[in-house]
Scaffold this active site. Structure first.
Site, PDB file in Angstrom:
ATOM      1  N   GLY A  55       1.007  -1.301   0.131  1.00  0.00           N
ATOM      2  CA  GLY A  55      -0.019  -0.067  -0.207  1.00  0.00           C
ATOM      3  C   GLY A  55       0.871   0.992   0.231  1.00  0.00           C
ATOM      4  CB  ALA A  56       0.714   4.421  -1.963  1.00  0.00           C
ATOM      5  NE  ARG A  88       5.339  -3.505  -4.499  1.00  0.00           N
ATOM      6  CZ  ARG A  88       4.129  -3.730  -4.408  1.00  0.00           C
ATOM      7  NH1 ARG A  88       3.596  -3.578  -3.172  1.00  0.00           N
ATOM      8  NH2 ARG A  88       3.179  -3.823  -5.269  1.00  0.00           N
ATOM      9  CG  ASP A 240      -0.643   1.905  -5.927  1.00  0.00           C
ATOM     10  OD1 ASP A 240      -0.071   1.718  -4.722  1.00  0.00           O
ATOM     11  OD2 ASP A 240      -1.426   1.660  -6.094  1.00  0.00           O
ATOM     12  CG  ASN A 250      -5.650   2.054  -7.395  1.00  0.00           C
ATOM     13  OD1 ASN A 250      -4.808   1.994  -6.187  1.00  0.00           O
ATOM     14  ND2 ASN A 250      -6.994   1.448  -7.150  1.00  0.00           N
ATOM     15  CE  LYS A 251      -2.214  -4.009  -6.601  1.00  0.00           C
ATOM     16  NZ  LYS A 251      -0.867  -4.283  -6.718  1.00  0.00           N
TER      17      LYS A 251
END
Ligand code: MRU
Length: 363
Positions: A55-56, A88, A240, A250-251
């Site tokens: 998670g960001a 990441r 993110d 985002n995801k």
């Protein structure tokens, strides 16, 4: 937020051993609640890369504490910064937090390194929690407004986990949800399971249940159908990395939800603290690096059986698989951005009205 009635953040310095950082090991949820103790930069890098924390906001905070651990062990801070940033690529909070630590050290050259990096890591974490709390205060207005014009609960769809587990506390997408629930506004959350890592199923559903928020877990492909049948009033996701023009990474799968929302006139909001803006880029589609993860995450699934967490193969092991971890939703599909400073439209002018200090960065 609370777990079994006790307040937790996702990361903190061990009060009994200040050379140790504690974090909630998210690989074990929702089956076990377990705390991991991290003592070194390589251990913190592994925790971020292998998603013990994710998670960001949280990986930003974890990187901040990673630099503190480097100072504690007398390691080279620039080298530690490099190791942490490499873990990441998509969430900008990671490099933002590391950069903030290095700047703090440069600014106060004569001060004690351990003290500066500890203070700065705590500031990053505290600010993350405070910003998410503010996101809740601004975002709750959207839910309140919908509740006033409809009978029954407001149905909100969310993707992945932009909850308190993805930050230090409160979450981004979930902050308005928790705030509305705490005010007694009737609501219900559709939780996308979010293949391949299932952050929705494992984490968001767990968080919401712990807090008593009514929710229903759905397969990733269900959202479009629900929207066509008027069963979604609002979509809120996290991000993110968001470009200064409002393109949102985002995801993986977020873009498809945004398309379905547009087609069905469902408002699509993205919640983010300012640490998730990348002020140095404008075109999200071209400029945001998309993380490619191991194909194993697609071919195997984690579950609980006979009292143990196990992984099972769910495809022909000889097939190859591709694991794009994020996608980019163009600003034109986004109704608005919920930030710690208020709600704005997803375009550069509106964003800069909230963040005028970023106007000087002309690109
Ligand atoms: O790969 P992850 O789990 O670190 O991805 C981050 C996410 O959970 C989502 O993309 C989230 O919506 C944004 S982070 C607040």
């Amino acid at each position: 937020m609370k777990v079994d009635g006790q307040h937790y953040r996702t990361i903190w310095i061990d009060p009994e051993d200040p050379q140790t950082v504690c974090l909630i090991d998210q690989r074990q949820l929702p089956f076990h609640f377990s705390i991991e103790k991290v003592h070194s930069v390589p251990q913190m890098a592994t925790a971020i890369r292998d998603m013990h924390v994710r998670g960001a906001g949280l990986i930003g905070a974890a990187a901040g504490y990673g630099i503190y651990l480097a100072a504690v062990s007398g390691s080279d801070l620039n080298q530690a910064a490099h190791v942490l940033i490499e873990t990441r690529p998509t969430a900008v909070n990671l490099s933002w937090a590391v950069g903030r630590q290095l700047d703090a050290v440069k600014l106060r050259e004569s001060a004690d390194l351990i003290q500066i990096t500890r203070e700065t890591a705590d500031i990053i974490a505290n600010e993350d929690a405070a910003h998410c709390c503010q996101i809740g205060k601004h975002g709750v207005a959207l839910i309140k407004a919908l509740a006033q014009v409809k009978k029954g609960p407001v149905n909100i769809l969310t993707h992945c986990n932009a909850g308190w587990l993805a930050f230090v506390d409160y979450g981004s997408a979930t902050a308005p949800i928790y705030a509305a629930h705490d005010l007694g506004i009737p609501l219900h959350v559709w939780v996308d399971e979010t293949r391949p890592r299932n952050q929705g199923a494992y984490l968001t559903a767990w968080e919401l249940r712990e807090h008593g928020v009514p929710h229903t877990l759905i397969c990733d492909n269900t959202g479009g159908h629900l929207m066509q049948h008027g069963m979604v009033d609002l979509v809120i996701t996290g991000t993110d990395r968001t470009s200064r023009s409002g393109d949102v990474a985002n995801k993986i799968g977020t873009y498809l939800k945004a398309l379905a929302a547009k087609d069905n006139n469902v408002p699509f909001y993205v919640a983010l603290p300012s640490s998730s803006f990348d002020w140095n880029i404008r075109n999200g589609l071209k400029e945001i690096p998309i993380e490619m993860r191991n194909e194993r995450e697609v071919k195997y699934i984690r579950g609980f059986s006979d009292g143990e967490i196990k992984e099972v193969l769910i495809a022909d092991g000889r097939s190859s698989a591709a694991n794009y971890a994020f996608d980019v939703t163009p600003a034109r599909l986004i109704t608005g951005l919920i930030t710690e400073r208020g709600i704005c439209q997803a375009n550069e002018e509106s964003i800069l009205q909230l963040y005028p200090e970023q106007r000087q960065n002309k690109l």
